[in-house]
Design a protein around this motif. Structure first.
Motif, PDB file in Angstrom:
ATOM      1  N   LEU A  42     -21.253  37.152  -1.651  1.00 47.81           N
ATOM      2  CA  LEU A  42     -21.490  35.718  -1.816  1.00 47.81           C
ATOM      3  C   LEU A  42     -20.567  35.110  -2.868  1.00 47.81           C
ATOM      4  CD1 LEU A  42     -25.397  35.748  -1.736  1.00 47.81           C
ATOM      5  CD2 LEU A  42     -23.877  34.761   0.011  1.00 47.81           C
ATOM      6  N   ASN A  43     -20.367  35.824  -3.949  1.00 50.50           N
ATOM      7  CA  ASN A  43     -19.498  35.355  -5.025  1.00 50.50           C
ATOM      8  C   ASN A  43     -18.060  35.214  -4.518  1.00 50.50           C
ATOM      9  OD1 ASN A  43     -19.225  34.469  -7.683  1.00 50.50           O
ATOM     10  ND2 ASN A  43     -18.809  36.513  -8.480  1.00 50.50           N
ATOM     11  N   HIS A  44     -17.640  36.162  -3.695  1.00 50.19           N
ATOM     12  CA  HIS A  44     -16.299  36.108  -3.113  1.00 50.19           C
ATOM     13  C   HIS A  44     -16.191  34.943  -2.123  1.00 50.19           C
ATOM     14  CE1 HIS A  44     -12.403  37.503  -1.809  1.00 50.19           C
ATOM     15  NE2 HIS A  44     -12.825  37.511  -0.552  1.00 50.19           N
ATOM     16  N   GLN A  45     -17.192  34.808  -1.283  1.00 46.73           N
ATOM     17  CA  GLN A  45     -17.171  33.772  -0.254  1.00 46.73           C
ATOM     18  C   GLN A  45     -17.211  32.365  -0.833  1.00 46.73           C
ATOM     19  OE1 GLN A  45     -20.294  34.221   2.651  1.00 46.73           O
ATOM     20  NE2 GLN A  45     -19.782  32.328   3.698  1.00 46.73           N
ATOM     21  N   TYR A  46     -18.060  32.130  -1.838  1.00 44.78           N
ATOM     22  CA  TYR A  46     -18.277  30.775  -2.334  1.00 44.78           C
ATOM     23  C   TYR A  46     -17.544  30.442  -3.623  1.00 44.78           C
ATOM     24  CZ  TYR A  46     -21.776  30.380   1.264  1.00 44.78           C
ATOM     25  OH  TYR A  46     -22.402  30.338   2.479  1.00 44.78           O
ATOM     26  N   ARG A  47     -17.139  31.461  -4.383  1.00 45.79           N
ATOM     27  CA  ARG A  47     -16.481  31.196  -5.662  1.00 45.79           C
ATOM     28  C   ARG A  47     -15.123  31.882  -5.773  1.00 45.79           C
ATOM     29  NH1 ARG A  47     -19.592  33.123 -10.146  1.00 45.79           N
ATOM     30  NH2 ARG A  47     -18.541  31.585 -11.425  1.00 45.79           N
ATOM     31  N   GLN A  48     -14.714  32.590  -4.729  1.00 43.31           N
ATOM     32  CA  GLN A  48     -13.436  33.299  -4.692  1.00 43.31           C
ATOM     33  C   GLN A  48     -13.309  34.294  -5.852  1.00 43.31           C
ATOM     34  OE1 GLN A  48     -13.419  29.645  -4.149  1.00 43.31           O
ATOM     35  NE2 GLN A  48     -13.894  30.480  -2.140  1.00 43.31           N
ATOM     36  N   LYS A  49     -14.421  34.894  -6.223  1.00 43.81           N
ATOM     37  CA  LYS A  49     -14.442  35.926  -7.261  1.00 43.81           C
ATOM     38  C   LYS A  49     -14.988  37.190  -6.616  1.00 43.81           C
ATOM     39  CE  LYS A  49     -14.825  32.659 -10.988  1.00 43.81           C
ATOM     40  NZ  LYS A  49     -15.460  32.305 -12.252  1.00 43.81           N
ATOM     41  N   THR A  81     -22.025  39.209  -9.839  1.00 44.90           N
ATOM     42  CA  THR A  81     -22.399  38.494 -11.050  1.00 44.90           C
ATOM     43  C   THR A  81     -23.919  38.534 -11.142  1.00 44.90           C
ATOM     44  OG1 THR A  81     -22.094  36.434 -12.297  1.00 44.90           O
ATOM     45  CG2 THR A  81     -22.457  36.222  -9.915  1.00 44.90           C
ATOM     46  N   ASN A  82     -24.465  38.203 -12.272  1.00 45.79           N
ATOM     47  CA  ASN A  82     -25.906  38.348 -12.449  1.00 45.79           C
ATOM     48  C   ASN A  82     -26.717  37.368 -11.605  1.00 45.79           C
ATOM     49  OD1 ASN A  82     -25.331  36.065 -14.020  1.00 45.79           O
ATOM     50  ND2 ASN A  82     -25.840  37.085 -15.953  1.00 45.79           N
ATOM     51  N   VAL A  83     -26.279  36.116 -11.545  1.00 42.87           N
ATOM     52  CA  VAL A  83     -27.031  35.097 -10.811  1.00 42.87           C
ATOM     53  C   VAL A  83     -26.067  34.111 -10.164  1.00 42.87           C
ATOM     54  CG1 VAL A  83     -27.332  33.637 -12.880  1.00 42.87           C
ATOM     55  CG2 VAL A  83     -28.910  33.391 -10.960  1.00 42.87           C
ATOM     56  N   LEU A  84     -26.412  33.710  -8.955  1.00 40.19           N
ATOM     57  CA  LEU A  84     -25.711  32.638  -8.259  1.00 40.19           C
ATOM     58  C   LEU A  84     -26.734  31.573  -7.901  1.00 40.19           C
ATOM     59  CD1 LEU A  84     -23.457  34.624  -5.762  1.00 40.19           C
ATOM     60  CD2 LEU A  84     -22.684  33.350  -7.772  1.00 40.19           C
ATOM     61  N   SER A  85     -26.321  30.326  -8.012  1.00 39.72           N
ATOM     62  CA  SER A  85     -27.184  29.207  -7.642  1.00 39.72           C
ATOM     63  C   SER A  85     -26.465  28.333  -6.638  1.00 39.72           C
ATOM     64  CB  SER A  85     -27.538  28.364  -8.874  1.00 39.72           C
ATOM     65  OG  SER A  85     -28.272  29.120  -9.796  1.00 39.72           O
ATOM     66  N   PHE A  86     -27.217  27.882  -5.647  1.00 38.02           N
ATOM     67  CA  PHE A  86     -26.669  27.027  -4.599  1.00 38.02           C
ATOM     68  C   PHE A  86     -27.530  25.766  -4.501  1.00 38.02           C
ATOM     69  CE2 PHE A  86     -25.579  31.412  -3.561  1.00 38.02           C
ATOM     70  CZ  PHE A  86     -24.210  31.312  -3.369  1.00 38.02           C
ATOM     71  N   PRO A  87     -27.170  24.720  -5.256  1.00 45.69           N
ATOM     72  CA  PRO A  87     -27.954  23.480  -5.220  1.00 45.69           C
ATOM     73  C   PRO A  87     -27.838  22.786  -3.861  1.00 45.69           C
ATOM     74  CG  PRO A  87     -26.278  23.422  -6.967  1.00 45.69           C
ATOM     75  CD  PRO A  87     -26.055  24.658  -6.178  1.00 45.69           C
ATOM     76  N   MET A  88     -28.936  22.179  -3.451  1.00 45.41           N
ATOM     77  CA  MET A  88     -28.962  21.456  -2.178  1.00 45.41           C
ATOM     78  C   MET A  88     -29.136  19.953  -2.362  1.00 45.41           C
ATOM     79  SD  MET A  88     -28.597  23.755   0.053  1.00 45.41           S
ATOM     80  CE  MET A  88     -28.948  25.411   0.559  1.00 45.41           C
ATOM     81  N   VAL A  89     -29.340  19.505  -3.600  1.00 43.82           N
ATOM     82  CA  VAL A  89     -29.580  18.090  -3.877  1.00 43.82           C
ATOM     83  C   VAL A  89     -28.638  17.645  -4.982  1.00 43.82           C
ATOM     84  CG1 VAL A  89     -31.295  16.386  -4.635  1.00 43.82           C
ATOM     85  CG2 VAL A  89     -32.020  18.368  -3.317  1.00 43.82           C
ATOM     86  N   GLN A  90     -28.057  16.464  -4.809  1.00 36.52           N
ATOM     87  CA  GLN A  90     -27.220  15.918  -5.866  1.00 36.52           C
ATOM     88  C   GLN A  90     -28.100  15.485  -7.031  1.00 36.52           C
ATOM     89  OE1 GLN A  90     -25.099  12.761  -3.918  1.00 36.52           O
ATOM     90  NE2 GLN A  90     -23.455  14.120  -3.288  1.00 36.52           N
ATOM     91  N   ARG A  91     -27.604  15.692  -8.228  1.00 37.70           N
ATOM     92  CA  ARG A  91     -28.380  15.413  -9.430  1.00 37.70           C
ATOM     93  C   ARG A  91     -28.897  13.982  -9.469  1.00 37.70           C
ATOM     94  NH1 ARG A  91     -26.472  17.234 -15.434  1.00 37.70           N
ATOM     95  NH2 ARG A  91     -28.488  16.991 -16.411  1.00 37.70           N
ATOM     96  N   ASP A  92     -28.087  13.017  -9.038  1.00 35.88           N
ATOM     97  CA  ASP A  92     -28.505  11.618  -9.124  1.00 35.88           C
ATOM     98  C   ASP A  92     -29.625  11.267  -8.140  1.00 35.88           C
ATOM     99  OD1 ASP A  92     -26.774  11.888  -6.970  1.00 35.88           O
ATOM    100  OD2 ASP A  92     -25.849   9.926  -7.254  1.00 35.88           O
TER     101      ASP A  92
END
Length: 169
Positions: free
Chosen positions: A59-66, A70-81
């Motif tokens: 997942l880290n490779h696919q979404y962050r190109q790393k 890593t210890n934790v990945l987060s995938f937000p679905m809502v914009q902060r505003d």
């Protein structure tokens, strides 16, 4: 109302991860300006996946190109505003806040280095991941300090020591 959907895979041991995740997520949200999410009539869902380093690496490779776990990945679905108006912005009264994924090997190794239980470190990572879902980040020093302050408060509410306190051995 906060709902936590949790899946656990080996090598994560048996434990009451559902309760731990719900408690950590609620503590994190409570310490932010989005605390009203805890009492909204909308069903606000957070998905938590406890999985292997291999899956997190992918997942880290696919979404962050790393190409490393890593210890934790987060995938937000809502914009902060949009978080303040969550109940008005949900057609069916349900909202997926996002996904949090924890890697067992990385989490266990970090817990061992700190001399704390894996459950304690996982709680910290769930608080950290929840803050990411709410739009917090640590890309610069000011953002990092703000995020760490909220983490300290939330973890303190749960009786967990400051994870950023430098230990002198």
């Amino acid at each position: 109302m906060i709902a936590v959907e949790l899946s656990r895979e080996d090598p994560w041991p048996q434990a009451d991860w559902d309760a731990l995740a719900a408690t950590a997520i609620r503590a994190a949200i409570a310490r932010t300006p989005y605390g009203s999410l805890l009492d909204t009539s909308a069903a606000v869902e957070v998905s938590v996946r406890l999985t292997s380093d291999d899956e997190v690496r992918s997942l880290n490779h696919q979404y962050r190109q790393k190409d490393r776990p890593t210890n934790v990945l987060s995938f937000p679905m809502v914009q902060r505003d949009l978080l303040d108006t969550v109940s008005q912005n949900s057609d069916d009264g349900e909202l997926l806040l996002g996904d949090i994924v924890l890697a067992h090997g990385v989490c266990a190794a970090e817990a061992g280095e700190r001399g704390i239980a894996v459950e304690t470190h996982a709680t910290h990572l769930l608080v950290h991941g929840t803050l990411h879902l709410l739009g917090y980040d640590h890309m610069d020093d000011g953002e990092a300090e703000d995020m760490e302050a909220i983490e300290r408060e939330a973890l303190g509410d749960l009786g967990i020591a400051d994870p950023y306190l430098v230990r002198e051995d």
